[in-house]
Design an enzyme around this catalytic site. Sequence first.
Site, PDB file in Angstrom:
ATOM      1  N   SER A  95       0.839  -1.203   0.000  1.00  0.00           N
ATOM      2  CA  SER A  95       0.000   0.000   0.000  1.00  0.00           C
ATOM      3  C   SER A  95       0.870   1.248   0.000  1.00  0.00           C
ATOM      4  O   SER A  95       1.622   1.500   0.950  1.00  0.00           O
ATOM      5  CB  SER A  95      -0.915   0.022   1.230  1.00  0.00           C
ATOM      6  OG  SER A  95      -1.444   1.323   1.410  1.00  0.00           O
ATOM      7  N   ASP A 153      -6.176   0.099  -9.225  1.00  0.00           N
ATOM      8  CA  ASP A 153      -7.209   1.098  -9.531  1.00  0.00           C
ATOM      9  C   ASP A 153      -7.807   0.903 -10.928  1.00  0.00           C
ATOM     10  O   ASP A 153      -8.880   1.434 -11.226  1.00  0.00           O
ATOM     11  CB  ASP A 153      -6.635   2.522  -9.441  1.00  0.00           C
ATOM     12  CG  ASP A 153      -6.315   2.921  -8.005  1.00  0.00           C
ATOM     13  OD1 ASP A 153      -6.801   2.253  -7.077  1.00  0.00           O
ATOM     14  OD2 ASP A 153      -5.565   3.893  -7.822  1.00  0.00           O
ATOM     15  N   ARG A 171     -14.538   5.140  -9.784  1.00  0.00           N
ATOM     16  CA  ARG A 171     -13.964   4.270 -10.828  1.00  0.00           C
ATOM     17  C   ARG A 171     -15.008   3.319 -11.405  1.00  0.00           C
ATOM     18  O   ARG A 171     -14.929   2.923 -12.569  1.00  0.00           O
ATOM     19  CB  ARG A 171     -12.745   3.525 -10.295  1.00  0.00           C
ATOM     20  CG  ARG A 171     -11.636   4.483  -9.856  1.00  0.00           C
ATOM     21  CD  ARG A 171     -10.261   3.901  -9.864  1.00  0.00           C
ATOM     22  NE  ARG A 171      -9.357   4.710  -9.062  1.00  0.00           N
ATOM     23  CZ  ARG A 171      -8.741   5.814  -9.482  1.00  0.00           C
ATOM     24  NH1 ARG A 171      -8.918   6.257 -10.717  1.00  0.00           N
ATOM     25  NH2 ARG A 171      -7.925   6.485  -8.672  1.00  0.00           N
TER      26      ARG A 171
HETATM   27  C1  S3P Z   1      -2.878   5.465  -3.736  1.00  0.00           C
HETATM   28  C2  S3P Z   1      -2.566   4.174  -3.443  1.00  0.00           C
HETATM   29  C3  S3P Z   1      -3.464   3.057  -3.726  1.00  0.00           C
HETATM   30  C4  S3P Z   1      -4.525   3.455  -4.741  1.00  0.00           C
HETATM   31  C5  S3P Z   1      -5.180   4.752  -4.399  1.00  0.00           C
HETATM   32  C6  S3P Z   1      -4.148   5.855  -4.393  1.00  0.00           C
HETATM   33  C7  S3P Z   1      -1.890   6.519  -3.415  1.00  0.00           C
HETATM   34  O1  S3P Z   1      -4.136   2.685  -2.525  1.00  0.00           O
HETATM   35  O2  S3P Z   1      -5.497   2.436  -4.830  1.00  0.00           O
HETATM   36  O3  S3P Z   1      -6.175   5.079  -5.348  1.00  0.00           O
HETATM   37  O4  S3P Z   1      -2.046   7.656  -3.891  1.00  0.00           O
HETATM   38  O5  S3P Z   1      -0.945   6.225  -2.684  1.00  0.00           O
HETATM   39  P1  S3P Z   1      -3.473   1.646  -1.458  1.00  0.00           P
HETATM   40  O6  S3P Z   1      -2.350   2.347  -0.804  1.00  0.00           O
HETATM   41  O7  S3P Z   1      -4.605   1.341  -0.521  1.00  0.00           O
HETATM   42  O8  S3P Z   1      -3.052   0.454  -2.268  1.00  0.00           O
END
Ligand code: S3P
Length: 426
Positions: free
Chosen positions: A165, A313, A386
């Site tokens: 993440s 995403d 989305r």
């Molecule tokens: C993001 C990380 C992702 C992504 C989100 C934006 C970011 O989430 O799905 O739309 O900007 O760091 P996760 O950290 O939960 O994977």
Amino acid sequence: MREQIHPAKSISGAIQLPGDKSISHRYAMLGGIAEGITKISNYSTGADCQSTLACMQALGARVDKRDGATSIEGRGLKGLYEPSNTLDAGNSGSTIRMLSGILAAQSFTTRIGGDESLSRRPMERIMTPLRQMGACIEAREGRFPPLAIQGTKLHPIEYTLPVASAQVKSCVLLAGLFVDGRTTVHEPVRTRDHTELALREFGAEIDVDKRAISVIGRPQLQGRELFVPGDLSSAAFFLVAALIVGESALTIHGVGLNPTRSALLDFLSEMGASIKILDVKSSGGELIGDILVRKSPIRGGVLEGARTAALIDEVPVLAVLGAASQEGLAVRDASELRVKETDRIATIAENFRRMGLRIEVKEDGFVVPGRQSFHAAELDSFGDHRIAMAFSVAALVADGPCVLENAESASVSFPGFFDTLHRVAE
Ligand code: S3P
């Protein structure tokens, strides 16, 4: 809002997209804790990034929007104020999770929450490392927003992310700015590195050693002039639309091509997509270029492992592409989809059912057979941006006009989405 979407014969012309959502959040947060003025061009107009700006404003940063640029007068690492009300992160998981890293190190207490969808999203993933750093942080039922964060003096940690993440990585690195010494995050797979690049731009010392990222605390962050590239995750909807609709040829100008995000282009190309990248340049450490896409026969494929994390995403619109492809698409290792703005496996499956499309749902993904016929239907975003945009693309290849309920949620990341879609779809 209900939006009617008609079947299209082609997707053509040239478009430009709002600034990247991930990069905009980071520039606003770092601008707010830097010294001096950060002037950001092409800052995302999406509601999520406006939530971050409003939070930074409530914490004392001065925000000024004029001549197409967003300027933030930062308060320095020690200058944020105690907000008079609960901070509102709206629908934005990035805002609440990343900003919590900053809030945990303040000399005051902050409450931060958001809308109904955000209030159902898990926060233990940031609470665990922040507590290891010494943070005092409480959540509704121990894991959901709103959060009450009693700022305190933190100490550095070395933390291995249990789930890939970028939001959690960024939360810990941002908290690491306020401590003495080195804070290190180990990632199981490489996630988007916008925080690392932005921190470097603002003057912080960051070491990246394969999947270990370290920040040295208490840097002097300096306000900057920055440009936000177009959002590749927003481009994904138009790429898929051009790949599956009639005789399409579309140019998307000025898109962010950061290698930790552009796995999408490799995946599409491997499946047979005709995609060309032109005029690549760099700004603020981020790559930017134009993408040229043409209608192509798409074979289909399997999305799994580290690649699923990199394309998480994009899965909703890839599901649509899979159903239009020759051999279909299998998505595995995607249980994170269950805890996004909606349970995206469930909301994809429900819209598939409404369009008469087959999908085999698994706990951590799905299998979509190829060569399917899309039937006109009443679709629903279920409040998820989305899902709104992915099923607007599906509607372009339906056998009649579709209606999309709760279409306004597209504006969470892309306020002009329907105007842009209607402009390129014929
Ligand atoms: C993001 C990380 C992702 C992504 C989100 C934006 C970011 O989430 O799905 O739309 O900007 O760091 P996760 O950290 O939960 O994977």
